[in-house]
Enzyme design. Sequence first.
Site, PDB file in Angstrom:
ATOM      1  N   PRO A  94       0.835  -1.205   0.000  1.00 13.90           N
ATOM      2  CA  PRO A  94       0.000   0.000   0.000  1.00 13.90           C
ATOM      3  C   PRO A  94       0.867   1.250   0.000  1.00 13.90           C
ATOM      4  CG  PRO A  94       0.140  -0.873   2.211  1.00 13.90           C
ATOM      5  CD  PRO A  94       0.898  -1.829   1.318  1.00 13.90           C
ATOM      6  N   CYS A  95       0.353   2.291  -0.611  1.00 17.82           N
ATOM      7  CA  CYS A  95       1.030   3.588  -0.619  1.00 17.82           C
ATOM      8  C   CYS A  95      -0.052   4.674  -0.580  1.00 17.82           C
ATOM      9  CB  CYS A  95       1.904   3.732  -1.853  1.00 17.82           C
ATOM     10  SG  CYS A  95       2.763   5.318  -1.910  1.00 17.82           S
ATOM     11  N   ILE A  96      -0.423   5.081   0.590  1.00 18.32           N
ATOM     12  CA  ILE A  96      -1.443   6.088   0.874  1.00 18.32           C
ATOM     13  C   ILE A  96      -2.796   5.680   0.287  1.00 18.32           C
ATOM     14  CG2 ILE A  96      -2.061   8.522   0.812  1.00 18.32           C
ATOM     15  CD1 ILE A  96       0.945   9.141   0.659  1.00 18.32           C
ATOM     16  N   THR A  97      -3.044   5.959  -0.987  1.00 13.92           N
ATOM     17  CA  THR A  97      -4.344   5.630  -1.594  1.00 13.92           C
ATOM     18  C   THR A  97      -4.214   4.610  -2.721  1.00 13.92           C
ATOM     19  OG1 THR A  97      -4.173   7.444  -3.183  1.00 13.92           O
ATOM     20  CG2 THR A  97      -5.285   7.918  -1.094  1.00 13.92           C
TER      21      THR A  97
END
Length: 79
Positions: free
Chosen positions: A22-25
């Site tokens: 995951p990376c923020i959104t």
Amino acid sequence: MADAAKIVAALGGPDNIIEIEPCITRLRTEVRDASRIDQAALRAAGAHGVMAAGNIVQVVVGPEADTIASDIDDLLDSA
């Protein structure tokens, strides 16, 4: 977990996913074969957008990216 399963299937199945984080959104994903990705199915599973460059795919899922990535990890571990 249902969204996670749909995303895994749209990414070509568990055996096509090398890495997902995951990376923020977003879900940053590396796949073995980019031709197996079904962008329409990713959108149907709730993705707001899909960006692909070679075997790297970013799936925009919103603020629940961490939860979905965790669910996908669980699915991949049991596959």
